[in-house]
Motif scaffolding. Structure first.
Motif, PDB file in Angstrom:
ATOM      1  N   GLU A   1       0.830  -1.193   0.000  1.00 57.11           N
ATOM      2  CA  GLU A   1       0.000   0.000   0.000  1.00 57.11           C
ATOM      3  C   GLU A   1       0.871   1.252   0.000  1.00 57.11           C
ATOM      4  OE1 GLU A   1      -3.124   0.011  -0.410  1.00 57.11           O
ATOM      5  OE2 GLU A   1      -3.927  -1.898   0.311  1.00 57.11           O
ATOM      6  N   GLY A   2       0.255   2.386  -0.302  1.00 56.98           N
ATOM      7  CA  GLY A   2       0.955   3.657  -0.295  1.00 56.98           C
ATOM      8  C   GLY A   2       0.277   4.645  -1.213  1.00 56.98           C
ATOM      9  N   ILE A   3       0.669   5.893  -1.099  1.00 63.30           N
ATOM     10  CA  ILE A   3       0.119   6.921  -1.968  1.00 63.30           C
ATOM     11  C   ILE A   3       0.626   6.705  -3.390  1.00 63.30           C
ATOM     12  CG2 ILE A   3      -0.104   8.608  -0.109  1.00 63.30           C
ATOM     13  CD1 ILE A   3       2.483   9.926  -1.194  1.00 63.30           C
ATOM     14  N   ASP A   4       0.060   7.412  -4.337  1.00 61.43           N
ATOM     15  CA  ASP A   4       0.493   7.313  -5.728  1.00 61.43           C
ATOM     16  C   ASP A   4       1.947   7.774  -5.850  1.00 61.43           C
ATOM     17  OD1 ASP A   4      -2.074   6.512  -6.895  1.00 61.43           O
ATOM     18  OD2 ASP A   4      -2.738   8.500  -6.242  1.00 61.43           O
ATOM     19  N   GLY A   5       2.751   6.979  -6.571  1.00 60.00           N
ATOM     20  CA  GLY A   5       4.140   7.319  -6.778  1.00 60.00           C
ATOM     21  C   GLY A   5       5.066   6.934  -5.643  1.00 60.00           C
ATOM     22  N   SER A   6       4.585   6.136  -4.689  1.00 58.58           N
ATOM     23  CA  SER A   6       5.399   5.778  -3.529  1.00 58.58           C
ATOM     24  C   SER A   6       6.442   4.716  -3.846  1.00 58.58           C
ATOM     25  CB  SER A   6       4.504   5.283  -2.383  1.00 58.58           C
ATOM     26  OG  SER A   6       3.808   4.109  -2.773  1.00 58.58           O
TER      27      SER A   6
ATOM     28  N   SER B   1       4.701  13.903  -7.984  1.00 60.51           N
ATOM     29  CA  SER B   1       5.562  14.254  -9.111  1.00 60.51           C
ATOM     30  C   SER B   1       6.001  13.007  -9.862  1.00 60.51           C
ATOM     31  CB  SER B   1       6.782  15.025  -8.603  1.00 60.51           C
ATOM     32  OG  SER B   1       7.657  15.331  -9.663  1.00 60.51           O
ATOM     33  N   ARG B   2       6.355  11.966  -9.125  1.00 61.52           N
ATOM     34  CA  ARG B   2       6.727  10.696  -9.749  1.00 61.52           C
ATOM     35  C   ARG B   2       5.558  10.119 -10.553  1.00 61.52           C
ATOM     36  NH1 ARG B   2       9.550   6.780  -5.266  1.00 61.52           N
ATOM     37  NH2 ARG B   2      11.524   7.879  -4.981  1.00 61.52           N
ATOM     38  N   ALA B   3       4.386  10.093  -9.921  1.00 57.26           N
ATOM     39  CA  ALA B   3       3.219   9.480 -10.554  1.00 57.26           C
ATOM     40  C   ALA B   3       2.831  10.214 -11.830  1.00 57.26           C
ATOM     41  CB  ALA B   3       2.048   9.455  -9.565  1.00 57.26           C
ATOM     42  N   LYS B   4       2.857  11.538 -11.789  1.00 60.88           N
ATOM     43  CA  LYS B   4       2.488  12.314 -12.975  1.00 60.88           C
ATOM     44  C   LYS B   4       3.524  12.163 -14.077  1.00 60.88           C
ATOM     45  CE  LYS B   4      -0.568  14.814 -13.293  1.00 60.88           C
ATOM     46  NZ  LYS B   4      -1.937  14.590 -13.834  1.00 60.88           N
ATOM     47  N   GLY B   5       4.758  11.884 -13.678  1.00 65.79           N
ATOM     48  CA  GLY B   5       5.817  11.738 -14.665  1.00 65.79           C
ATOM     49  C   GLY B   5       5.759  10.440 -15.442  1.00 65.79           C
ATOM     50  N   ARG B   6       4.942   9.494 -14.975  1.00 63.91           N
ATOM     51  CA  ARG B   6       4.845   8.211 -15.673  1.00 63.91           C
ATOM     52  C   ARG B   6       4.081   8.326 -16.975  1.00 63.91           C
ATOM     53  NH1 ARG B   6       3.423   5.505 -10.218  1.00 63.91           N
ATOM     54  NH2 ARG B   6       1.304   6.051 -10.828  1.00 63.91           N
TER      55      ARG B   6
ATOM     56  N   GLY C   1       0.605   8.090 -19.346  1.00 68.96           N
ATOM     57  CA  GLY C   1      -0.441   7.077 -19.410  1.00 68.96           C
ATOM     58  C   GLY C   1      -1.810   7.667 -19.156  1.00 68.96           C
ATOM     59  N   THR C   2      -2.811   6.791 -19.111  1.00 68.78           N
ATOM     60  CA  THR C   2      -4.197   7.250 -19.006  1.00 68.78           C
ATOM     61  C   THR C   2      -4.792   7.045 -17.619  1.00 68.78           C
ATOM     62  OG1 THR C   2      -5.018   5.094 -19.773  1.00 68.78           O
ATOM     63  CG2 THR C   2      -4.609   6.793 -21.446  1.00 68.78           C
ATOM     64  N   GLU C   3      -4.111   6.269 -16.741  1.00 63.69           N
ATOM     65  CA  GLU C   3      -4.686   5.957 -15.433  1.00 63.69           C
ATOM     66  C   GLU C   3      -4.243   6.976 -14.389  1.00 63.69           C
ATOM     67  OE1 GLU C   3      -5.135   1.125 -15.924  1.00 63.69           O
ATOM     68  OE2 GLU C   3      -3.606   1.922 -14.572  1.00 63.69           O
ATOM     69  N   GLU C   4      -4.677   8.221 -14.550  1.00 61.00           N
ATOM     70  CA  GLU C   4      -4.241   9.292 -13.653  1.00 61.00           C
ATOM     71  C   GLU C   4      -5.408   9.999 -12.980  1.00 61.00           C
ATOM     72  OE1 GLU C   4      -1.656  11.979 -15.675  1.00 61.00           O
ATOM     73  OE2 GLU C   4       0.020  10.580 -15.682  1.00 61.00           O
ATOM     74  N   ARG C   5      -6.548   9.331 -12.910  1.00 62.05           N
ATOM     75  CA  ARG C   5      -7.726  10.002 -12.370  1.00 62.05           C
ATOM     76  C   ARG C   5      -7.509  10.470 -10.933  1.00 62.05           C
ATOM     77  NH1 ARG C   5     -12.452   7.807  -9.914  1.00 62.05           N
ATOM     78  NH2 ARG C   5     -14.045   9.427  -9.762  1.00 62.05           N
ATOM     79  N   PHE C   6      -6.923   9.626 -10.085  1.00 63.04           N
ATOM     80  CA  PHE C   6      -6.732  10.014  -8.688  1.00 63.04           C
ATOM     81  C   PHE C   6      -5.597  11.018  -8.533  1.00 63.04           C
ATOM     82  CE2 PHE C   6      -9.265   6.194  -8.132  1.00 63.04           C
ATOM     83  CZ  PHE C   6     -10.158   6.609  -7.153  1.00 63.04           C
ATOM     84  N   GLU C   7      -4.559  10.899  -9.357  1.00 57.56           N
ATOM     85  CA  GLU C   7      -3.502  11.896  -9.325  1.00 57.56           C
ATOM     86  C   GLU C   7      -4.044  13.282  -9.675  1.00 57.56           C
ATOM     87  OE1 GLU C   7      -3.318   8.918 -10.591  1.00 57.56           O
ATOM     88  OE2 GLU C   7      -1.284   8.093 -10.626  1.00 57.56           O
ATOM     89  N   ASP C   8      -5.072  13.315 -10.542  1.00 62.23           N
ATOM     90  CA  ASP C   8      -5.629  14.593 -10.971  1.00 62.23           C
ATOM     91  C   ASP C   8      -6.407  15.312  -9.874  1.00 62.23           C
ATOM     92  OD1 ASP C   8      -4.514  14.344 -13.470  1.00 62.23           O
ATOM     93  OD2 ASP C   8      -6.314  13.556 -14.425  1.00 62.23           O
ATOM     94  N   PHE C   9      -6.657  14.640  -8.760  1.00 63.56           N
ATOM     95  CA  PHE C   9      -7.276  15.336  -7.623  1.00 63.56           C
ATOM     96  C   PHE C   9      -6.291  16.298  -6.967  1.00 63.56           C
ATOM     97  CE2 PHE C   9     -10.376  11.802  -7.695  1.00 63.56           C
ATOM     98  CZ  PHE C   9     -11.556  12.507  -7.543  1.00 63.56           C
ATOM     99  N   GLY C  10      -4.987  16.105  -7.213  1.00 57.71           N
ATOM    100  CA  GLY C  10      -3.993  17.057  -6.739  1.00 57.71           C
ATOM    101  C   GLY C  10      -3.304  16.665  -5.443  1.00 57.71           C
ATOM    102  N   ALA C  11      -2.405  17.557  -4.993  1.00 58.93           N
ATOM    103  CA  ALA C  11      -1.541  17.274  -3.847  1.00 58.93           C
ATOM    104  C   ALA C  11      -2.312  17.198  -2.532  1.00 58.93           C
ATOM    105  CB  ALA C  11      -0.449  18.343  -3.745  1.00 58.93           C
ATOM    106  N   ASP C  12      -3.383  17.967  -2.398  1.00 64.75           N
ATOM    107  CA  ASP C  12      -4.131  17.950  -1.140  1.00 64.75           C
ATOM    108  C   ASP C  12      -4.647  16.555  -0.825  1.00 64.75           C
ATOM    109  OD1 ASP C  12      -3.671  20.624  -0.770  1.00 64.75           O
ATOM    110  OD2 ASP C  12      -5.666  21.281  -1.427  1.00 64.75           O
TER     111      ASP C  12
END
Length: 212
Positions: free
Chosen positions: A9-14, A143-148, A150-161
């Motif tokens: 488990e972990g946050i996106d890009g962990s 930053s890591r996750a967005k740098g990958r 691809g199309t599976e970024e829905r949760f990353e698009d919610f932002g840093a908060d």
């Protein structure tokens, strides 16, 4: 049920997906039968649901609808892959499981944690034997996750908060389930993190074999 069930488990890009693969490879080299899988996904039906929940606009689904979709995917995953593999005395390593739903859907919109736990008890009824929480600074992880790409970024698009909120939630969860969740510092280099993970996993495998 025989076998051993390990989740990451972990946050996106962990770096949890990388560590799950590293552990699977190391245990296979040690002679164990390992099934590496992921959530949402891992079975045909669950993979179809994956595209629904991970792609598209952030507001595509409410947290309540997401909860139902993730739970449906998890149930199919359990029936078709996880339970049969454990019954065959294999080690199942899963990139995310119910803890992600507790955090992402359970806290994203108001407080749905009670609903998450009730639905889990009714439909899933299974926890991993061991969970690795790869801890990472949320801004670095995003930053890591967005740098990958691809199309599976829905949760990353919610932002840093959201990522900061999720990290805090995961760390609280680690305290609640301290008997199975091990927090690993994910800011170190990949090999150092992998060595810590493998050491703990070997201990768990030894306990599982002695109890069999």
């Amino acid at each position: 049920m025989a076998g051993l069930f390990i989740s990451f488990e972990g946050i996106d890009g962990s770096g949890k997906s990388t560590q799950a693969k590293q552990l699977a490879r190391a245990l296979e080299q040690a002679g164990h039968e390992v099934v590496l899988t992921r959530e949402p996904g891992g079975s045909q039906g669950a993979e179809e649901i994956r595209s629904l929940v991970l792609e598209g606009d952030p507001d595509r689904w409410s947290a309540e609808t997401e909860l139902l979709l993730f739970t449906a995917a998890r149930r199919d995953h359990l029936e078709r892959l996880i339970h049969p593999a454990l019954a065959a005395d294999k080690i199942v390593i899963c990139d995310r499981f119910a803890d992600s739903t507790r955090i992402y859907q359970g806290t994203r919109s108001g407080d749905l944690r009670n609903m998450v736990d009730q639905l889990h008890d009714l439909v899933i009824g299974r926890e991993p034997d061991l969970t690795f929480l790869i801890d990472m600074d949320p801004d670095t992880g995003l930053s890591r996750a967005k740098g990958r790409g691809g199309t599976e970024e829905r949760f990353e698009d919610f932002g840093a908060d959201l990522q900061h909120k999720m990290r805090a939630g995961f760390l609280e969860l680690a305290q609640q389930f301290s008997d199975r969740i091990r927090v690993i510092d994910g800011t170190r280099d990949i090999d150092t993190v992998a060595a810590d993970v493998l050491r703990i996993a070997r201990e768990a495998v030894g306990v599982a074999k002695s109890d069999a």
